[in-house]
Design a protein around this motif. Structure first.
Motif, PDB file in Angstrom:
ATOM      1  N   ILE A   1       0.861  -1.180   0.000  1.00 29.47           N
ATOM      2  CA  ILE A   1       0.000   0.000   0.000  1.00 29.47           C
ATOM      3  C   ILE A   1       0.899   1.232   0.000  1.00 29.47           C
ATOM      4  CG2 ILE A   1      -1.839   1.227   1.212  1.00 29.47           C
ATOM      5  CD1 ILE A   1      -2.631  -1.622   0.373  1.00 29.47           C
ATOM      6  N   TYR A   2       0.589   2.211  -0.876  1.00 23.45           N
ATOM      7  CA  TYR A   2       1.342   3.456  -0.958  1.00 23.45           C
ATOM      8  C   TYR A   2       0.431   4.616  -0.576  1.00 23.45           C
ATOM      9  CZ  TYR A   2       4.688   0.765  -3.699  1.00 23.45           C
ATOM     10  OH  TYR A   2       5.595  -0.175  -4.118  1.00 23.45           O
ATOM     11  N   GLY A   3       1.000   5.593   0.114  1.00 19.75           N
ATOM     12  CA  GLY A   3       0.257   6.789   0.479  1.00 19.75           C
ATOM     13  C   GLY A   3       1.192   7.969   0.600  1.00 19.75           C
ATOM     14  N   ALA A   4       0.596   9.141   0.647  1.00 20.02           N
ATOM     15  CA  ALA A   4       1.360  10.379   0.833  1.00 20.02           C
ATOM     16  C   ALA A   4       0.784  11.119   2.026  1.00 20.02           C
ATOM     17  CB  ALA A   4       1.293  11.244  -0.418  1.00 20.02           C
ATOM     18  N   ASP A   5       1.642  11.452   2.974  1.00 20.16           N
ATOM     19  CA  ASP A   5       1.252  12.292   4.099  1.00 20.16           C
ATOM     20  C   ASP A   5       1.375  13.741   3.663  1.00 20.16           C
ATOM     21  OD1 ASP A   5       1.072  10.035   5.723  1.00 20.16           O
ATOM     22  OD2 ASP A   5       3.107  10.267   6.488  1.00 20.16           O
ATOM     23  N   VAL A   6       0.335  14.518   3.899  1.00 24.12           N
ATOM     24  CA  VAL A   6       0.361  15.937   3.560  1.00 24.12           C
ATOM     25  C   VAL A   6      -0.149  16.714   4.767  1.00 24.12           C
ATOM     26  CG1 VAL A   6      -0.493  17.728   1.987  1.00 24.12           C
ATOM     27  CG2 VAL A   6      -0.087  15.419   1.128  1.00 24.12           C
ATOM     28  N   SER A   7       0.568  17.763   5.145  1.00 24.44           N
ATOM     29  CA  SER A   7       0.136  18.614   6.246  1.00 24.44           C
ATOM     30  C   SER A   7       0.453  20.058   5.879  1.00 24.44           C
ATOM     31  CB  SER A   7       0.821  18.207   7.554  1.00 24.44           C
ATOM     32  OG  SER A   7       2.224  18.220   7.404  1.00 24.44           O
ATOM     33  N   TYR A   8       0.037  20.988   6.731  1.00 23.21           N
ATOM     34  CA  TYR A   8       0.295  22.404   6.494  1.00 23.21           C
ATOM     35  C   TYR A   8       1.173  22.942   7.606  1.00 23.21           C
ATOM     36  CZ  TYR A   8      -0.383  27.379   5.751  1.00 23.21           C
ATOM     37  OH  TYR A   8      -0.169  28.716   5.524  1.00 23.21           O
ATOM     38  N   ASN A   9       2.217  23.699   7.230  1.00 23.10           N
ATOM     39  CA  ASN A   9       3.115  24.319   8.196  1.00 23.10           C
ATOM     40  C   ASN A   9       2.853  25.824   8.174  1.00 23.10           C
ATOM     41  OD1 ASN A   9       5.190  25.446   9.640  1.00 23.10           O
ATOM     42  ND2 ASN A   9       6.788  24.170   8.725  1.00 23.10           N
ATOM     43  N   PRO A  10       2.119  26.353   9.174  1.00 17.23           N
ATOM     44  CA  PRO A  10       1.791  27.784   9.164  1.00 17.23           C
ATOM     45  C   PRO A  10       3.019  28.690   9.260  1.00 17.23           C
ATOM     46  CG  PRO A  10       0.977  26.738  11.176  1.00 17.23           C
ATOM     47  CD  PRO A  10       1.546  25.659  10.316  1.00 17.23           C
TER      48      PRO A  10
END
Length: 173
Positions: free
Chosen positions: A44-53
């Protein structure tokens, strides 16, 4: 093997063939996983994405998990991922990524990245909807994709399903 994997944007869940739901990968608050891909070996492949204010950037990481739950990072968390790095891989190891901005609607490109790092546009150009080969094709808002048994990429584009061959020919199904 009859398993279904899905994301609630943070946790990755596994639904086995008997209908039992378990946590496959625990979520972390603020770390989003929008899409998952699976290869022929059931990784299984995934991408973690978040926001850095602080930087107003979008840290991204790409990971792989075996069906037994062993996690490895293919791309450690970075705000500057190499162009074309993606969870979508063909059997030759090429990665495919959609370069689009649904706010500006200027262009939508389907990018191919070889295992050696060569990045090219497989298909797409200006924002729109047009069948054709390479840059003669136009995409609107691509929402997801998968590989078919013929090796072609099938993707959602607004209300349409489109097929993209490995030669870059795009047709609306």
């Amino acid at each position: 093997n009859g398993n279904v994997y899905f994301s609630d944007l943070e946790t990755i869940w596994k639904l086995d063939a008997k209908g039992n739901k378990t946590v496959f990968r625990a979520g972390v608050n603020g770390r989003h996983v929008h899409e998952l891909a699976i290869d022929q070996e059931s990784n299984i492949y995934g991408a973690d994405v978040s926001y850095n204010p602080a930087t107003k950037g979008w840290p991204t990481a790409i990971w792989k998990m075996t069906s037994l739950g062993k996690l490895t990072y293919l791309l450690e968390t970075t705000e500057n991922p190499p162009r074309g790095m993606s969870i979508w891989r063909d059997t030759a190891g090429n990665m495919y990524w959609v370069d689009q901005n649904n706010h500006t609607k200027r262009q939508t490109l389907l990018i191919k990245r070889t295992p050696e790092g060569l990045v090219t546009t497989l298909a797409g150009s200006a924002y729109g909807h047009s069948d054709g080969k390479g840059t003669a094709a136009k995409f609107g808002s691509v929402g997801g994709m998968a590989f078919g048994p013929d090796g072609s990429i099938y993707l959602s584009d607004g209300p349409s399903i489109r097929k993209v061959t490995m030669e870059g020919t795009v047709t609306t199904i």
